[in-house]
Scaffold this motif. Structure first.
Motif, PDB file in Angstrom:
ATOM      1  N   THR A 140       0.847  -1.209   0.000  1.00  0.00           N
ATOM      2  CA  THR A 140       0.000   0.000   0.000  1.00  0.00           C
ATOM      3  C   THR A 140       0.877   1.251   0.000  1.00  0.00           C
ATOM      4  N   ARG A 141       1.896   1.234   0.881  1.00  0.00           N
ATOM      5  CA  ARG A 141       2.785   2.417   0.962  1.00  0.00           C
ATOM      6  C   ARG A 141       3.493   2.637  -0.370  1.00  0.00           C
ATOM      7  N   ARG A 142       3.991   1.542  -0.960  1.00  0.00           N
ATOM      8  CA  ARG A 142       4.724   1.669  -2.222  1.00  0.00           C
ATOM      9  C   ARG A 142       3.820   2.211  -3.327  1.00  0.00           C
ATOM     10  N   MET A 143       2.615   1.656  -3.440  1.00  0.00           N
ATOM     11  CA  MET A 143       1.750   2.055  -4.542  1.00  0.00           C
ATOM     12  C   MET A 143       1.386   3.539  -4.447  1.00  0.00           C
ATOM     13  N   PHE A 144       0.989   3.993  -3.256  1.00  0.00           N
ATOM     14  CA  PHE A 144       0.597   5.400  -3.147  1.00  0.00           C
ATOM     15  C   PHE A 144       1.801   6.329  -3.335  1.00  0.00           C
ATOM     16  N   SER A 145       2.958   5.877  -2.893  1.00  0.00           N
ATOM     17  CA  SER A 145       4.149   6.694  -3.114  1.00  0.00           C
ATOM     18  C   SER A 145       4.434   6.822  -4.608  1.00  0.00           C
ATOM     19  N   ARG A 146       4.266   5.728  -5.343  1.00  0.00           N
ATOM     20  CA  ARG A 146       4.519   5.784  -6.795  1.00  0.00           C
ATOM     21  C   ARG A 146       3.491   6.688  -7.498  1.00  0.00           C
ATOM     22  N   PHE A 147       2.295   6.777  -6.934  1.00  0.00           N
ATOM     23  CA  PHE A 147       1.293   7.660  -7.534  1.00  0.00           C
ATOM     24  C   PHE A 147       1.511   9.125  -7.123  1.00  0.00           C
ATOM     25  N   GLY A 148       2.586   9.367  -6.409  1.00  0.00           N
ATOM     26  CA  GLY A 148       2.961  10.750  -6.107  1.00  0.00           C
ATOM     27  C   GLY A 148       2.494  11.271  -4.758  1.00  0.00           C
ATOM     28  N   PHE A 149       1.889  10.443  -3.945  1.00  0.00           N
ATOM     29  CA  PHE A 149       1.432  10.905  -2.622  1.00  0.00           C
ATOM     30  C   PHE A 149       2.629  10.887  -1.666  1.00  0.00           C
ATOM     31  N   ARG A 158      -4.331   6.256   6.075  1.00  0.00           N
ATOM     32  CA  ARG A 158      -5.661   5.818   6.540  1.00  0.00           C
ATOM     33  C   ARG A 158      -6.697   6.931   6.401  1.00  0.00           C
ATOM     34  N   SER A 159      -6.310   8.157   6.793  1.00  0.00           N
ATOM     35  CA  SER A 159      -7.264   9.275   6.703  1.00  0.00           C
ATOM     36  C   SER A 159      -7.646   9.540   5.255  1.00  0.00           C
ATOM     37  N   PHE A 160      -6.638   9.510   4.366  1.00  0.00           N
ATOM     38  CA  PHE A 160      -6.896   9.755   2.941  1.00  0.00           C
ATOM     39  C   PHE A 160      -7.918   8.743   2.416  1.00  0.00           C
ATOM     40  N   LEU A 161      -7.738   7.481   2.787  1.00  0.00           N
ATOM     41  CA  LEU A 161      -8.642   6.430   2.290  1.00  0.00           C
ATOM     42  C   LEU A 161     -10.014   6.525   2.950  1.00  0.00           C
ATOM     43  N   ASP A 162     -10.029   6.749   4.267  1.00  0.00           N
ATOM     44  CA  ASP A 162     -11.323   6.828   4.969  1.00  0.00           C
ATOM     45  C   ASP A 162     -12.152   8.010   4.452  1.00  0.00           C
ATOM     46  N   GLY A 170     -16.537  -4.498   2.227  1.00  0.00           N
ATOM     47  CA  GLY A 170     -16.361  -5.171   0.944  1.00  0.00           C
ATOM     48  C   GLY A 170     -15.442  -4.361   0.030  1.00  0.00           C
ATOM     49  N   LEU A 171     -15.653  -3.050   0.025  1.00  0.00           N
ATOM     50  CA  LEU A 171     -14.821  -2.167  -0.791  1.00  0.00           C
ATOM     51  C   LEU A 171     -13.372  -2.168  -0.270  1.00  0.00           C
ATOM     52  N   TYR A 172     -13.208  -2.078   1.036  1.00  0.00           N
ATOM     53  CA  TYR A 172     -11.866  -2.058   1.626  1.00  0.00           C
ATOM     54  C   TYR A 172     -11.135  -3.381   1.347  1.00  0.00           C
ATOM     55  N   GLY A 173     -11.868  -4.481   1.456  1.00  0.00           N
ATOM     56  CA  GLY A 173     -11.257  -5.790   1.205  1.00  0.00           C
ATOM     57  C   GLY A 173     -10.854  -5.941  -0.248  1.00  0.00           C
ATOM     58  N   SER A 174     -11.727  -5.502  -1.160  1.00  0.00           N
ATOM     59  CA  SER A 174     -11.422  -5.561  -2.586  1.00  0.00           C
ATOM     60  C   SER A 174     -10.217  -4.693  -2.905  1.00  0.00           C
ATOM     61  N   TYR A 175     -10.196  -3.492  -2.339  1.00  0.00           N
ATOM     62  CA  TYR A 175      -9.120  -2.545  -2.610  1.00  0.00           C
ATOM     63  C   TYR A 175      -7.781  -3.167  -2.209  1.00  0.00           C
ATOM     64  N   HIS A 176      -7.726  -3.715  -1.022  1.00  0.00           N
ATOM     65  CA  HIS A 176      -6.466  -4.300  -0.540  1.00  0.00           C
ATOM     66  C   HIS A 176      -6.015  -5.434  -1.460  1.00  0.00           C
ATOM     67  N   TRP A 177      -6.958  -6.266  -1.850  1.00  0.00           N
ATOM     68  CA  TRP A 177      -6.626  -7.399  -2.732  1.00  0.00           C
ATOM     69  C   TRP A 177      -6.060  -6.876  -4.060  1.00  0.00           C
ATOM     70  N   LEU A 178      -6.676  -5.816  -4.590  1.00  0.00           N
ATOM     71  CA  LEU A 178      -6.216  -5.254  -5.867  1.00  0.00           C
ATOM     72  C   LEU A 178      -4.823  -4.630  -5.737  1.00  0.00           C
ATOM     73  N   VAL A 179      -4.558  -3.982  -4.603  1.00  0.00           N
ATOM     74  CA  VAL A 179      -3.220  -3.419  -4.379  1.00  0.00           C
ATOM     75  C   VAL A 179      -2.177  -4.546  -4.387  1.00  0.00           C
ATOM     76  N   LEU A 180      -2.493  -5.650  -3.731  1.00  0.00           N
ATOM     77  CA  LEU A 180      -1.564  -6.797  -3.719  1.00  0.00           C
ATOM     78  C   LEU A 180      -1.327  -7.307  -5.141  1.00  0.00           C
ATOM     79  N   GLU A 181      -2.404  -7.484  -5.887  1.00  0.00           N
ATOM     80  CA  GLU A 181      -2.267  -7.983  -7.256  1.00  0.00           C
ATOM     81  C   GLU A 181      -1.384  -7.052  -8.089  1.00  0.00           C
ATOM     82  N   HIS A 182      -1.657  -5.759  -7.961  1.00  0.00           N
ATOM     83  CA  HIS A 182      -0.939  -4.765  -8.742  1.00  0.00           C
ATOM     84  C   HIS A 182       0.556  -4.751  -8.396  1.00  0.00           C
TER      85      HIS A 182
END
Ligand code: SF4
Length: 207
Positions: A140-149, A158-162, A170-182
């Motif tokens: 999660t940290r790596r992906m958001f850092s690469r997107f420039g955050f 956490r605040s940004f996502l919340d 369901g959305l949070y679980g899907s999101y995490h799974w997609l970050v792992l895949e990516h």
């Protein structure tokens, strides 16, 4: 501007809808400990060799050495056996009443158990107890850092996502799974930007 939800929709179109973890809460709890510091394939292999996940009662009735031996292929088996036994006792104690407890209270209880860190606590909250508590890990940290955050801490992520997402487990679980895949597929330590489906929105892309 890149929002938390826009990134989610891009991930979803790149990787498709995720598979949900088990419907059985204790299976998720058990496997969330097993997967610490090991590959998911080891967890699947170990669980299959065990013939399934024992109930919390069976875990508590089992000698700790027996549990250690069953989970040995996943590494750190002594510490993990101790944590699984503590979680079995915790789950046995609250099962059926967990809906009366707030997410904050459940998280506090989980974090008080030796061997349960923030990431494991959030995995259990999202996938076992269906509470919206975003799982923040190295991917999660790596992906958001690469997107420039430029987040300075996990609470900032956490605040940004919340603030940017509907409070839906369901959305949070899907999101995490997609970050792992990516991050496993392309956004690796050495990124494969040429193969990345999110390259058009990424300021870190390497040509
Ligand atoms: S373009 Fe490269 S750095 Fe950006 S998300 Fe894709 S793989 Fe990661």
């Amino acid at each position: 501007m890149l929002t938390a939800y826009k990134i989610y929709t891009k991930l979803l179109s790149a990787y498709g809808p995720p598979e949900w973890w088990s419907d059985d809460p204790f299976t998720v709890i058990f496997q969330a400990v097993l997967v610490q510091n090991t590959a998911w394939e080891n967890v699947v292999m170990t669980t299959e060799a065990m013939g399934g996940i024992p109930s919390p009662g069976a875990i508590l009735a089992m000698a700790e050495e027996e549990l250690q031996s069953l989970i040995r292929p996943c590494g750190f088996f002594r510490a993990k056996a101790r944590t699984i036994r503590s979680l079995a006792a915790w789950w046995d104690g609250i099962r059926g009443d967990e809906s009366s407890l707030s997410t904050e209270e459940l998280r506090k209880q989980l974090l008080s158990i030796k061997g349960v860190g923030e990431e494991t606590a959030d995995v259990i909250l999202v996938y076992a107890l269906h509470r919206p508590s975003f799982i923040i890990d190295a991917y999660t940290r790596r992906m958001f850092s690469r997107f420039g955050f430029q987040f300075r801490s996990d609470p900032e992520i956490r605040s940004f996502l919340d603030e940017g997402l509907e409070a839906d487990a369901g959305l949070y679980g899907s999101y995490h799974w997609l970050v792992l895949e990516h991050c496993k597929a392309v956004c690796r330590k050495k990124p494969r930007c040429a193969e990345c489906g999110l390259r058009t929105i990424c300021p870190s892309r390497v040509q």
